[in-house]
Design a protein around this motif. Structure first.
Motif, PDB file in Angstrom:
ATOM      1  N   GLY A  76     -14.667 -77.736 -11.261  1.00 52.62           N
ATOM      2  CA  GLY A  76     -14.765 -76.425 -11.165  1.00 52.62           C
ATOM      3  C   GLY A  76     -13.895 -75.534 -10.491  1.00 52.62           C
ATOM      4  N   ILE A  77     -13.520 -75.820  -9.380  1.00 49.43           N
ATOM      5  CA  ILE A  77     -12.581 -75.091  -8.408  1.00 49.43           C
ATOM      6  C   ILE A  77     -11.347 -74.919  -9.100  1.00 49.43           C
ATOM      7  N   MET A  78     -10.777 -76.127  -9.753  1.00 47.71           N
ATOM      8  CA  MET A  78      -9.460 -76.263 -10.653  1.00 47.71           C
ATOM      9  C   MET A  78      -9.694 -75.315 -11.710  1.00 47.71           C
ATOM     10  N   THR A  79     -10.762 -75.097 -12.406  1.00 50.36           N
ATOM     11  CA  THR A  79     -11.041 -74.195 -13.602  1.00 50.36           C
ATOM     12  C   THR A  79     -10.820 -72.755 -13.103  1.00 50.36           C
ATOM     13  N   ILE A  80     -11.502 -72.561 -12.375  1.00 49.86           N
ATOM     14  CA  ILE A  80     -11.582 -71.168 -11.810  1.00 49.86           C
ATOM     15  C   ILE A  80     -10.245 -70.774 -11.487  1.00 49.86           C
ATOM     16  N   ASP A  81      -9.580 -71.534 -10.420  1.00 48.90           N
ATOM     17  CA  ASP A  81      -8.066 -71.115  -9.986  1.00 48.90           C
ATOM     18  C   ASP A  81      -7.191 -71.096 -11.174  1.00 48.90           C
ATOM     19  N   ALA A  82      -7.505 -72.064 -12.045  1.00 47.12           N
ATOM     20  CA  ALA A  82      -6.306 -72.107 -13.256  1.00 47.12           C
ATOM     21  C   ALA A  82      -6.573 -70.867 -14.208  1.00 47.12           C
ATOM     22  N   TRP A  83      -7.739 -70.446 -14.284  1.00 44.57           N
ATOM     23  CA  TRP A  83      -8.073 -69.207 -15.300  1.00 44.57           C
ATOM     24  C   TRP A  83      -7.609 -67.957 -14.470  1.00 44.57           C
ATOM     25  N   THR A  84      -7.466 -68.148 -13.407  1.00 50.57           N
ATOM     26  CA  THR A  84      -7.044 -66.801 -12.559  1.00 50.57           C
ATOM     27  C   THR A  84      -5.357 -66.688 -12.708  1.00 50.57           C
ATOM     28  N   PHE A  85      -4.969 -67.642 -12.578  1.00 49.33           N
ATOM     29  CA  PHE A  85      -3.365 -67.945 -12.516  1.00 49.33           C
ATOM     30  C   PHE A  85      -2.546 -68.379 -13.765  1.00 49.33           C
ATOM     31  N   ILE A  86      -2.959 -68.900 -14.448  1.00 51.48           N
ATOM     32  CA  ILE A  86      -2.392 -69.530 -15.960  1.00 51.48           C
ATOM     33  C   ILE A  86      -1.735 -67.864 -16.514  1.00 51.48           C
ATOM     34  N   PRO A  87      -2.349 -66.970 -16.538  1.00 48.08           N
ATOM     35  CA  PRO A  87      -1.552 -65.868 -17.058  1.00 48.08           C
ATOM     36  C   PRO A  87      -0.463 -65.308 -16.337  1.00 48.08           C
ATOM     37  N   PHE A  88      -0.224 -65.666 -14.983  1.00 46.19           N
ATOM     38  CA  PHE A  88       0.965 -65.315 -14.203  1.00 46.19           C
ATOM     39  C   PHE A  88       1.904 -66.257 -14.733  1.00 46.19           C
ATOM     40  N   MET A  89       1.906 -67.578 -15.009  1.00 50.18           N
ATOM     41  CA  MET A  89       2.884 -68.532 -15.326  1.00 50.18           C
ATOM     42  C   MET A  89       3.167 -68.084 -16.793  1.00 50.18           C
ATOM     43  N   MET A  90       2.256 -67.789 -17.659  1.00 43.88           N
ATOM     44  CA  MET A  90       2.378 -67.388 -19.120  1.00 43.88           C
ATOM     45  C   MET A  90       3.359 -66.352 -19.205  1.00 43.88           C
ATOM     46  N   ILE A  91       3.294 -65.159 -18.205  1.00 43.58           N
ATOM     47  CA  ILE A  91       4.020 -63.867 -18.522  1.00 43.58           C
ATOM     48  C   ILE A  91       5.461 -64.208 -18.234  1.00 43.58           C
ATOM     49  N   MET A  92       5.656 -65.364 -17.210  1.00 41.92           N
ATOM     50  CA  MET A  92       6.920 -65.452 -16.893  1.00 41.92           C
ATOM     51  C   MET A  92       7.613 -66.372 -17.902  1.00 41.92           C
ATOM     52  N   LEU A  93       6.802 -67.206 -18.402  1.00 44.61           N
ATOM     53  CA  LEU A  93       7.394 -67.994 -19.632  1.00 44.61           C
ATOM     54  C   LEU A  93       7.576 -67.180 -20.807  1.00 44.61           C
ATOM     55  N   LEU A  94       6.732 -66.334 -21.107  1.00 43.20           N
ATOM     56  CA  LEU A  94       7.016 -65.274 -22.202  1.00 43.20           C
ATOM     57  C   LEU A  94       8.168 -64.413 -22.241  1.00 43.20           C
ATOM     58  N   ALA A  95       8.445 -63.968 -20.836  1.00 47.85           N
ATOM     59  CA  ALA A  95       9.765 -63.401 -20.692  1.00 47.85           C
ATOM     60  C   ALA A  95      11.008 -64.211 -20.970  1.00 47.85           C
ATOM     61  N   GLY A  96      10.814 -65.485 -20.442  1.00 46.80           N
ATOM     62  CA  GLY A  96      11.864 -66.344 -20.758  1.00 46.80           C
ATOM     63  C   GLY A  96      12.184 -66.770 -22.270  1.00 46.80           C
ATOM     64  N   LEU A  97      11.096 -66.826 -23.044  1.00 45.65           N
ATOM     65  CA  LEU A  97      11.319 -67.304 -24.506  1.00 45.65           C
ATOM     66  C   LEU A  97      11.749 -65.732 -25.181  1.00 45.65           C
ATOM     67  N   GLN A  98      11.541 -65.011 -24.599  1.00 48.23           N
ATOM     68  CA  GLN A  98      11.853 -63.776 -25.451  1.00 48.23           C
ATOM     69  C   GLN A  98      13.342 -63.106 -24.959  1.00 48.23           C
ATOM     70  N   ALA A  99      13.948 -64.028 -23.924  1.00 48.57           N
ATOM     71  CA  ALA A  99      15.418 -64.003 -23.657  1.00 48.57           C
ATOM     72  C   ALA A  99      16.149 -64.945 -24.452  1.00 48.57           C
ATOM     73  N   LEU A 100      15.780 -65.779 -25.309  1.00 45.08           N
ATOM     74  CA  LEU A 100      16.448 -66.984 -25.534  1.00 45.08           C
ATOM     75  C   LEU A 100      17.222 -66.579 -27.069  1.00 45.08           C
ATOM     76  N   PRO A 101      18.588 -66.649 -26.993  1.00 50.37           N
ATOM     77  CA  PRO A 101      19.156 -66.481 -28.272  1.00 50.37           C
ATOM     78  C   PRO A 101      18.756 -66.749 -29.655  1.00 50.37           C
ATOM     79  N   ARG A 102      18.293 -65.720 -30.437  1.00 47.30           N
ATOM     80  CA  ARG A 102      17.638 -65.953 -31.678  1.00 47.30           C
ATOM     81  C   ARG A 102      18.718 -67.020 -32.485  1.00 47.30           C
ATOM     82  N   GLU A 103      20.019 -66.874 -32.331  1.00 45.51           N
ATOM     83  CA  GLU A 103      20.991 -67.275 -33.340  1.00 45.51           C
ATOM     84  C   GLU A 103      20.858 -68.855 -33.119  1.00 45.51           C
TER      85      GLU A 103
END
Length: 353
Positions: free
Chosen positions: A218-245
């Motif tokens: 339960g503690i892991m789940t609550i903590d993950a629910w809180t901070f997964i968005p932090f990891m997601m936004i950093m990874l999303l920024a990296g994905l958007q910076a990848l060269p589409r070519e």
């Protein structure tokens, strides 16, 4: 005249340094009981440090001239950092090697390595350390979920902007608010919606935080629910910076979605991924507020983190000396672990790039 100015600067720095050392020594001897000056606070040392800092800045200009003036852009910040970080660290070490319980009338007294010996035989502390290993290992699962969400939000789906804002909502809340909202309300075993749903499924006594294994999950789940968005936004920024070519070329060559991800996207995302994981681990090593608010370390210390255990050592037992020793040891563990982690990540990046 030209040579006298540097000499005067060196003399000024030497006198101020000597004054600072003498004041510190007198203060330490007074605190140790060797002298009986009855200095109630450390203000004399603070004032001596301020005088020494000003003398050092002036002395640098007198000794080095224009280069000394350039040093003034950095030197005040260095001195301020020393005052805010190094001095508290030294003071913490002074407390760590002492027996100081605020509920006792004896006050502080030096006890050598007794706190270290007590730590080595403290089962609850080592249980908290083991819990931190489990909590930290859960970062890999959080990373996988965050990566999946980031890939989803880069896809051409409907209401993509809405989902981006929605997935970021947990990050906008404080961990204390999340712990009360989920741990104390949603998962409350008598009237919480999650408990009622568990009873409807057939669980007669859905006490989520009464069993050690379920409580940790339960503690892991609550903590993950809180901070997964932090990891997601950093990874999303990296994905958007990848060269589409590159990805378009992979599609032209006939690569399917899995091959494109595993052979192109994932290797290119390694620098961002490792940075995200290291930052998340640093946040995880400081986990305390959710544990303190939801379980208070229970049941029987099963969900304790090192930080929450140290907090209760201060608050519940008023054991300042022992709690400070635990904090110092944990700080050393964090520094060593994070340093090794960063070095391993850097070596891996150099090998694959």
């Amino acid at each position: 005249m030209v040579g006298s100015r540097p000499r005067a600067g060196r003399l000024l720095v030497a006198v101020a340094s000597m004054l600072f050392v003498v004041v510190c020594l007198v203060q330490v001897l007074d605190r140790s009981g060797v002298l009986d000056l009855d200095l109630a606070t450390w203000r004399p040392t603070l004032f001596a440090y301020v005088v020494w800092s000003m003398a050092l800045c002036v002395g640098q200009v007198m000794i080095r001239g224009e280069r000394g003036q350039q040093a003034l852009f950095v030197l005040p910040a260095v001195l301020f950092t020393a005052a805010m970080a190094i001095f508290p660290m030294v003071f913490g070490l002074w407390i760590a090697f002492s027996d100081w319980n605020l509920s006792a009338f004896a006050g502080r007294r030096f006890n050598g390595f007794d706190n270290i010996r007590a730590m080595l035989h403290d089962w609850f502390f080592w249980n908290a350390m083991w819990n931190m290993v489990l909590y930290t290992a859960a970062v890999l699962l959080e990373y996988a979920i965050a990566f999946g969400l980031a890939l989803l939000l880069t896809a051409d789906i409907r209401a993509r902007r809405f989902f981006r804002v929605t997935f970021l909502l947990p990050l906008m809340l404080t961990p204390v608010a999340v712990s009360w909202m989920i741990g104390k309300s949603l998962m409350e075993y008598r009237f919480g919606p999650a408990a009622r749903f568990a009873r409807w499924l057939g669980w007669e006594s859905p006490a989520f935080f009464a069993t050690p294994g379920i409580a940790k999950l339960g503690i892991m789940t609550i903590d993950a629910w809180t901070f997964i968005p932090f990891m997601m936004i950093m990874l999303l920024a990296g994905l958007q910076a990848l060269p589409r070519e590159i990805m378009e070329a992979a599609r032209v060559d006939g690569a399917n979605a899995w091959q494109t991800f595993w052979r192109i996207i994932f290797p290119l995302m390694l620098p961002v991924s490792l940075t995200t994981i290291v930052l998340r681990i640093i946040f995880k090593l400081k986990l305390a507020d959710i544990v303190i608010n939801v379980t208070a370390g229970g049941p029987g210390g099963a969900t304790d983190t090192v930080t929450s255990f140290i907090f209760r050592e201060y608050r519940d037992r008023s054991n300042v000396g022992y709690g400070t020793m635990l904090a110092m040891v944990y700080l050393v563990v964090i520094i060593v672990f994070v340093t090794l982690l960063i070095n391993l990540a850097s070596r891996h990046l150099r090998r694959v790039t």
